[in-house]
Design a protein around this motif. Structure first.
Motif, mmCIF file in Angstrom:
data_model
loop_
_atom_site.group_PDB
_atom_site.id
_atom_site.type_symbol
_atom_site.label_atom_id
_atom_site.label_comp_id
_atom_site.label_asym_id
_atom_site.label_seq_id
_atom_site.Cartn_x
_atom_site.Cartn_y
_atom_site.Cartn_z
ATOM 1 N N ARG A 142 -5.857 13.218 58.656
ATOM 2 C CA ARG A 142 -4.890 14.048 59.422
ATOM 3 C C ARG A 142 -5.834 14.899 60.387
ATOM 4 O O ARG A 142 -5.375 15.255 61.471
ATOM 5 C CB ARG A 142 -4.401 14.938 58.339
ATOM 6 C CG ARG A 142 -3.295 16.081 59.058
ATOM 7 C CD ARG A 142 -2.896 17.189 58.093
ATOM 8 N NE ARG A 142 -4.184 17.826 57.854
ATOM 9 C CZ ARG A 142 -4.466 18.522 56.733
ATOM 10 N NH1 ARG A 142 -3.589 18.413 55.691
ATOM 11 N NH2 ARG A 142 -5.553 19.238 56.688
ATOM 12 N N GLY A 186 -6.931 13.497 63.347
ATOM 13 C CA GLY A 186 -5.523 13.079 64.419
ATOM 14 C C GLY A 186 -5.603 11.498 64.438
ATOM 15 O O GLY A 186 -5.076 10.962 65.336
ATOM 16 N N VAL A 187 -6.028 10.722 63.325
ATOM 17 C CA VAL A 187 -5.981 9.574 63.127
ATOM 18 C C VAL A 187 -4.484 8.885 62.636
ATOM 19 O O VAL A 187 -4.038 9.667 61.747
ATOM 20 C CB VAL A 187 -7.031 8.620 62.464
ATOM 21 C CG1 VAL A 187 -6.695 7.184 62.399
ATOM 22 C CG2 VAL A 187 -8.356 9.101 62.989
ATOM 23 N N ASP A 188 -3.748 7.990 63.354
ATOM 24 C CA ASP A 188 -2.522 7.472 62.821
ATOM 25 C C ASP A 188 -2.781 6.819 61.277
ATOM 26 O O ASP A 188 -3.494 6.147 61.175
ATOM 27 C CB ASP A 188 -2.246 6.462 63.656
ATOM 28 C CG ASP A 188 -0.683 5.722 63.123
ATOM 29 O OD1 ASP A 188 -0.352 6.216 62.104
ATOM 30 O OD2 ASP A 188 -0.228 4.815 63.936
ATOM 31 N N PRO A 189 -2.144 7.518 60.089
ATOM 32 C CA PRO A 189 -2.451 7.148 58.716
ATOM 33 C C PRO A 189 -2.150 5.572 58.745
ATOM 34 O O PRO A 189 -2.593 5.067 57.890
ATOM 35 C CB PRO A 189 -1.361 7.997 58.125
ATOM 36 C CG PRO A 189 -0.920 8.934 58.788
ATOM 37 C CD PRO A 189 -1.136 8.627 60.411
ATOM 38 N N GLY A 190 -1.179 5.091 59.532
ATOM 39 C CA GLY A 190 -0.892 3.670 59.410
ATOM 40 C C GLY A 190 -2.028 2.584 60.442
ATOM 41 O O GLY A 190 -1.826 1.403 60.039
ATOM 42 N N SER A 191 -2.851 3.278 61.077
ATOM 43 C CA SER A 191 -3.953 2.524 61.755
ATOM 44 C C SER A 191 -4.770 1.637 60.963
ATOM 45 O O SER A 191 -5.208 1.988 59.790
ATOM 46 C CB SER A 191 -4.577 3.383 62.500
ATOM 47 O OG SER A 191 -5.494 4.228 61.993
#
Length: 172
Positions: free
Chosen positions: A37, A40-45
């Protein structure tokens, strides 16, 4: 307690997110999700999924090998046991590699200053310690460290018997 155990204790203390004196799977997952979080990384990446999978694998390995009383959680004494050279490749290296990949946001082989500090804060280390730690690693003074240097630091932090980069993360 030797220098290595002091560093492991510092990690144990920050990972124990609910401060109950034991590591539980929720502690590691909470810290991992906080890092994702905060970066700022997309949790689905792919990097986020790989990191979360490595957390799960790390936890499963720790509990299966170290939970001496089979209570599904680890005391400090139990947690400190896997951090030895023989166990490093299977229990810790995948975690270090996925964290390095996660923190290398632009995937250029380097971890930028801001991203490193953000991850350290997400784990629970104090800002001053994270900044000093980064300065120790950024020997070129370019504001970024190679992911390979990060992996070496991760290993040395847990395994070295004497002072190493990262000692500044350990409270005096």
């Amino acid at each position: 307690m030797d220098a290595r155990h002091e560093r492991i204790k510092a990690v144990f203390d920050v990972l124990n997110t609910n401060s109950n004196g034991y590591l539980e799977s929720i502690d590691l997952e909470t810290a991992a999700r906080r890092i994702i979080r905060d970066l700022g990384v997309d949790p689905g990446s792919a990097p986020a999924r790989t990191y979360l999978d490595s957390i799960t694998g790390y936890w499963t390995s720790l509990v299966s090998e170290l939970d001496q009383n089979n209570d599904g959680r680890l005391s400090f004494d139990e947690f400190a046991r896997p951090h030895t050279p023989a166990n490093y490749p299977s229990a810790v290296r995948p975690l270090a590699e996925s964290l390095a990949q996660l923190c290398d946001l632009d995937q250029d082989g380097f971890i930028e200053h801001t991203d490193f500090v953000t991850a350290a804060l997400g784990i629970g280390f104090p800002r001053a310690a994270a900044e000093t730690f980064y300065a120790e690693l950024d020997t070129s003074r370019e504001g970024r460290i190679p992911t390979g240097a990060f992996l070496t630091m991760f290993e040395n932090f847990l395994l070295a018997e004497t002072r190493t980069a990262g000692q500044t993360l350990v409270p005096n």
